[in-house]
Design a protein around this motif. Structure first.
Motif, PDB file in Angstrom:
ATOM      1  N   LYS A 134       3.755   8.342  -0.542  1.00  0.00           N
ATOM      2  CA  LYS A 134       2.755   7.485  -0.456  1.00  0.00           C
ATOM      3  C   LYS A 134       2.031   7.398   0.684  1.00  0.00           C
ATOM      4  O   LYS A 134       2.513   7.261   1.859  1.00  0.00           O
ATOM      5  CB  LYS A 134       3.271   5.840  -0.542  1.00  0.00           C
ATOM      6  CG  LYS A 134       2.436   5.012  -0.719  1.00  0.00           C
ATOM      7  CD  LYS A 134       2.865   3.675  -0.685  1.00  0.00           C
ATOM      8  CE  LYS A 134       3.863   3.325  -2.248  1.00  0.00           C
ATOM      9  NZ  LYS A 134       4.427   1.939  -2.331  1.00  0.00           N
TER      10      LYS A 134
ATOM     11  N   GLU B 285      -5.383  -0.161   2.758  1.00  0.00           N
ATOM     12  CA  GLU B 285      -5.113  -0.176   1.111  1.00  0.00           C
ATOM     13  C   GLU B 285      -4.036   0.702   0.996  1.00  0.00           C
ATOM     14  O   GLU B 285      -3.910   1.796   1.755  1.00  0.00           O
ATOM     15  CB  GLU B 285      -6.259  -0.036   0.565  1.00  0.00           C
ATOM     16  CG  GLU B 285      -7.020   1.226   0.874  1.00  0.00           C
ATOM     17  CD  GLU B 285      -8.397   1.238   0.270  1.00  0.00           C
ATOM     18  OE1 GLU B 285      -8.830   2.330   0.099  1.00  0.00           O
ATOM     19  OE2 GLU B 285      -8.749   0.538  -0.521  1.00  0.00           O
TER      20      GLU B 285
ATOM     21  N   TYR C  99      -1.303   5.578   3.170  1.00  0.00           N
ATOM     22  CA  TYR C  99      -1.949   4.279   3.450  1.00  0.00           C
ATOM     23  C   TYR C  99      -3.365   4.682   3.792  1.00  0.00           C
ATOM     24  O   TYR C  99      -3.356   5.678   4.859  1.00  0.00           O
ATOM     25  CB  TYR C  99      -1.395   3.365   4.283  1.00  0.00           C
ATOM     26  CG  TYR C  99       0.019   2.604   3.496  1.00  0.00           C
ATOM     27  CD1 TYR C  99       0.026   1.595   2.909  1.00  0.00           C
ATOM     28  CD2 TYR C  99       1.124   3.448   3.509  1.00  0.00           C
ATOM     29  CE1 TYR C  99       1.126   1.009   2.557  1.00  0.00           C
ATOM     30  CE2 TYR C  99       2.411   3.184   2.839  1.00  0.00           C
ATOM     31  CZ  TYR C  99       2.330   1.993   2.413  1.00  0.00           C
ATOM     32  OH  TYR C  99       3.325   1.386   1.870  1.00  0.00           O
TER      33      TYR C  99
ATOM     34  N   CYS D 158      -3.474   4.058  -1.106  1.00  0.00           N
ATOM     35  CA  CYS D 158      -3.985   5.409  -1.643  1.00  0.00           C
ATOM     36  C   CYS D 158      -3.434   5.726  -3.120  1.00  0.00           C
ATOM     37  O   CYS D 158      -2.203   5.622  -3.326  1.00  0.00           O
ATOM     38  CB  CYS D 158      -4.155   6.516  -0.888  1.00  0.00           C
ATOM     39  SG  CYS D 158      -4.928   6.522   0.832  1.00  0.00           S
ATOM     40  N   GLU D 159      -4.312   6.046  -4.032  1.00  0.00           N
ATOM     41  CA  GLU D 159      -3.874   6.209  -5.301  1.00  0.00           C
ATOM     42  C   GLU D 159      -3.127   7.572  -5.292  1.00  0.00           C
ATOM     43  O   GLU D 159      -3.628   8.476  -4.572  1.00  0.00           O
ATOM     44  CB  GLU D 159      -4.886   6.308  -6.287  1.00  0.00           C
ATOM     45  CG  GLU D 159      -5.765   5.116  -6.571  1.00  0.00           C
ATOM     46  CD  GLU D 159      -4.776   4.028  -7.342  1.00  0.00           C
ATOM     47  OE1 GLU D 159      -3.899   4.566  -8.097  1.00  0.00           O
ATOM     48  OE2 GLU D 159      -4.587   2.848  -6.959  1.00  0.00           O
ATOM     49  N   PRO D 160      -1.923   7.928  -5.884  1.00  0.00           N
ATOM     50  CA  PRO D 160      -1.342   9.003  -5.636  1.00  0.00           C
ATOM     51  C   PRO D 160      -2.133  10.175  -6.490  1.00  0.00           C
ATOM     52  O   PRO D 160      -2.613   9.980  -7.503  1.00  0.00           O
ATOM     53  CB  PRO D 160       0.075   8.703  -6.442  1.00  0.00           C
ATOM     54  CG  PRO D 160      -0.186   7.497  -7.404  1.00  0.00           C
ATOM     55  CD  PRO D 160      -1.283   6.586  -6.653  1.00  0.00           C
ATOM     56  N   ASP D 161      -1.624  11.615  -5.959  1.00  0.00           N
ATOM     57  CA  ASP D 161      -2.491  12.422  -6.651  1.00  0.00           C
ATOM     58  C   ASP D 161      -1.552  12.795  -7.794  1.00  0.00           C
ATOM     59  O   ASP D 161      -0.433  13.457  -7.796  1.00  0.00           O
ATOM     60  CB  ASP D 161      -2.233  13.783  -5.693  1.00  0.00           C
ATOM     61  CG  ASP D 161      -3.060  14.948  -6.228  1.00  0.00           C
ATOM     62  OD1 ASP D 161      -3.611  14.803  -7.319  1.00  0.00           O
ATOM     63  OD2 ASP D 161      -3.261  15.877  -5.372  1.00  0.00           O
ATOM     64  N   PRO D 162      -2.349  12.870  -9.123  1.00  0.00           N
ATOM     65  CA  PRO D 162      -1.537  13.048 -10.299  1.00  0.00           C
ATOM     66  C   PRO D 162      -0.930  14.710 -10.464  1.00  0.00           C
ATOM     67  O   PRO D 162       0.050  14.900 -10.933  1.00  0.00           O
ATOM     68  CB  PRO D 162      -2.617  12.908 -11.605  1.00  0.00           C
ATOM     69  CG  PRO D 162      -4.018  12.980 -10.808  1.00  0.00           C
ATOM     70  CD  PRO D 162      -3.548  12.512  -9.359  1.00  0.00           C
TER      71      PRO D 162
END
Length: 736
Positions: free
Chosen positions: A297, A284, A299, A286-290
């Motif tokens: 990116k 999957e 994985y 991974c959601e990016p760090d805000p």
């Protein structure tokens, strides 16, 4: 077999300084062109198109062979339940690829040829592996890629492309290097170095990380592939992991030819095959760090035990393929070290009994078809009754499903044809047995063609005009539940609970101990049109359909090959019957064989091994019965409208009696035995199997004398049809 040929004249230039200097020239970015019949250098565009998915491997391989003036041949073959194809370049054969269609198999074969030529793992230039595809590895080491969102980010550098282009140029001019990449050279290398390679793979391929520390815990240090570890520095390029460690300068040398390509996924696949361990590799994004919008990116990939959803490894990387490979490597390290925190011990990871092994084989077949079959039959299999025939070629063989059926009803009487075009019984067991007969016709064709190794049949020791099953081959039956009739009607309510110690001992010892506590125990029974219910076979009904328990009883006396094939094959008996549920040793043994244990010649009943899996299948309250399904290695799956006994697409089923008659005539011609003319009816041909009919009549008489009921009359009016030239033999799948 079919060949698709792309033939070009062969002309090579000697490898020399002028060629090397020509290769170093970077002025042109396109592939070589033929000028005056001369071969010029291969440019980077073929590699770029291949790696980035701009062209499929077949197009790239054809282009390469065209420009280097090599002859390429694609050969169609078969593998298991799939199509297969392999490429041959200048008489050098490369590994075959498989697919769900001929086109897909051809592309896979070209991909594997490129993998061998460039010393790469084929995943390196398969774009589906670069996206969010999940990988499943079943108990037998079969790898299935479930396509997800395809977002290729291969991170191929100019240096990678230049290095691979150099290899293509060397292969274009040196036939010995090309020859060393083929299957023949690989087999020779494996035969001479198998022991050393296996020892090296098992003992040295996966060194313990950070073994200089003094930590006595067997747990591998998890942070080596953790999110923080990846963010602290860029991981190695994915391409570097696909390439062999051999430097390009020694590409033509001996070391470059024998160096093994380390692929953690392949090694994990081999481990799963050796230990019958199913796993899933899930990937999957991974959601990016805000807080860090400029972060690259990431994985995430994890390896999970398929039988209990236990997570073995969980890693991060900058590419999906890197994450999968790292997760596979870590999982294999954990499995080989047998760490308690990663290995579940509450359930066995390998099959403990014959019945578990057969169940696993059929489960893998169902999983494969659920992923690849376009109908919804396998998606709703939990609401259906099914049966399968499994062939084992050796004692250690896990087996192969050769026939499969789903269904739980019979057609309406008014829809039955007297010309043999419709099916009389659409229950799973009857369909699977008809599909198995089609498989036997295919084996007879192999035998007639002289393919003694491929066929499970050999010349009979009793009658040279017949064939028999080879000694090391065995036939096994699996049923998802209790068969209709005596094997189902009197089962106790706790039959699917934990098995009693006595039943376990009987099952493991292959012992049969039938009981007769009820007046109707052991009675023959007739099927009703819909569902699994049956009625007592007393009084006699001429047109009734015998229950599945009674049919298995008949097979254990006469063989599963049937009357017609008894003219060509000695009786084939079942080695074992596996039940996924609905099993009670005392009732089941009575139903499938022991009713005839006191019968005398010519009735000799065979007692197969019978047993149940440890964890029984949960049966639905009602079965989906309006549509049935049948499959064999000889043909693609066929959905049957069980209300009329015909395929939903119309026409005649491939397992109908009229088609089987056409198959019988075709095989007789190939074997040069009795001819089938248009004047001979199907019924009369069955009567020519005199020994078979004699035993059947003796069995029926014995059952009547013992007050077990009446076998339904021969349905002569439904078997008076004759061979029709308009119904040819089926077009068989290509199988190995």
């Amino acid at each position: 077999m079919g060949d698709n040929r792309f033939t070009f004249a062969v002309q090579r230039l000697p490898a020399g300084p002028s060629y090397a200097e020509s290769f170093q020239d970077q002025q042109s970015n396109r592939s070589n062109s033929r000028i005056g019949g001369q071969i010029k250098r291969i440019g980077p565009d073929i590699i770029e198109d291949l790696l980035r998915g701009k062209k499929n491997p077949v197009q790239c391989l054809n282009e390469y062979c065209s420009m280097t003036k090599k002859t390429i041949v694609y050969t169609e073959t078969g593998s298991g339940y799939r199509y297969a194809n392999y490429a041959t370049i200048d008489d050098v054969q490369f590994p075959q690829g498989t697919g769900r269609s001929k086109k897909e198999a051809k592309i896979a074969g070209a991909r594997r040829a490129f993998a061998a030529l460039l010393d790469l793992d084929e995943e390196a230039f398969d774009t589906k592996f670069a996206g969010m595809s999940d990988v499943k590895i079943d108990r037998h080491g079969h790898k299935i890629v479930e396509n997800g969102s395809n977002n290729p980010e291969h991170l191929y550098t100019a240096a990678n492309v230049e290095e691979l282009t150099h290899k293509l140029n060397l292969l274009a001019t040196d036939h010995e290097i090309l020859k060393s990449k083929g299957v023949a050279h690989a087999l020779q290398r494996v035969n001479t170095e198998r022991a050393l390679s296996r020892a090296s793979t098992i003992n040295n391929s996966y060194p313990v990380v950070n073994n200089n520390n003094n930590n006595n815990n067997n747990e591998l240090p998890i942070p080596i592939y953790g999110r923080e570890s990846v963010l602290s520095g860029r991981p190695p390029s994915s391409m570097n992991q696909y390439l062999t460690s051999t430097p390009i300068s020694s590409f033509g040398g001996t070391s470059g030819l024998t160096t093994q390509i380390e692929n953690p996924i392949t090694n994990l696949q081999e481990y799963c095959k050796a230990n019958m361990l199913p796993i899933d590799i899930k990937t999957e994004v991974c959601e990016p760090d805000p807080k860090n919008p400029d972060q690259r990116k990431l994985y995430r990939s994890c390896v999970i035990l398929d039988n209990d959803e236990t997570k073995i490894s969980d890693v991060y990387a900058y590419t999906a393929i890197d994450a999968r490979r790292r997760a596979s490597q870590r999982a294999l390290e954990a499995l080989m070290k047998k760490q308690p925190s990663h290995i579940i011990t509450s359930k066995p990871m390998v099959a403990l009994t014959e019945y578990e092994e057969i169940s696993n084989t059929v489960a893998d077949f169902i999983k494969h078809n659920r992923a690849n079959d376009h109908s919804d039959m396998f998606d709703t299999i939990h609401n259906r009754f099914y049966a399968a025939f499994v062939v084992k070629r050796t004692q250690r063989d896990v087996g192969r499903v050769v026939a499969f059926g789903m269904g739980s009803r019979c057609p309406e009487p008014e829809n039955v044809s007297e010309m043999g075009e419709s099916l009389l019984d659409c229950h799973a067991l009857s369909l699977a047995r008809r599909a198995f007969i089609q498989y036997l016709y295919g084996e007879l064709i192999n035998y007639a063609n002289g393919s003694a190794i491929r066929s499970i049949l050999e010349t009979s020791e009793k009658d040279s005009t017949k064939t028999q099953l080879k000694n090391h081959v065995s036939i096994h039956l699996l049923i998802s539940g209790a068969p209709t009739g005596d094997g189902r009607e009197f089962l106790p309510a706790d039959c699917d609970g934990p098995m009693a110690p006595y039943d376990l001992v009987q099952m493991r010892a292959a012992g049969h101990a039938p009981i007769y506590e009820h007046p109707e125990h052991g009675h023959l029974r007739y099927k009703l049109s819909v569902g699994m219910e049956t009625i007592d076979a007393d009084p006699l009904q001429r047109f009734a359909i015998m229950s599945c328990s009674d049919k298995i009883l008949k097979w254990n006396v006469l063989g599963v090959q049937g009357a017609l094939l008894s003219n060509l094959i000695e009786p084939i008996k079942l080695a074992s019957i596996t039940f996924l549920s609905g099993f009670k040793q005392s009732h089941t043994s009575r139903a499938v064989c022991c009713r005839l244990e006191k019968a005398t010649d010519p009735v000799r009943v065979h007692h197969p091994m019978i047993g149940r899996v440890k964890y029984p299948l949960v049966q639905p309250q009602e079965f989906d019965s309006d549509y049935s399904y049948v499959w064999s290695t000889s043909f693609q799956g066929e959905i049957i409208d069980a209300r009329c006994g015909r395929p939903v697409t119309g026409g005649t089923s491939l397992i109908s009696k009229v088609v089987l008659l056409s198959e019988y005539r075709h095989v007789c011609q190939r074997l040069k035995v009795q001819s089938v003319t248009s004047d001979t009816s199907y019924y009369n041909l069955k009567q020519t199997a005199k020994e078979y009919q004699q035993k059947k009549r003796a069995m029926i008489i014995y059952l009547e004398q013992k007050k077990f009921g009446y076998w339904s009359f021969e349905k002569k009016h439904l078997e008076q049809f004759r061979w029709q030239s308009t119904i040819p033999p089926i077009q068989r799948n290509i199988t190995m």
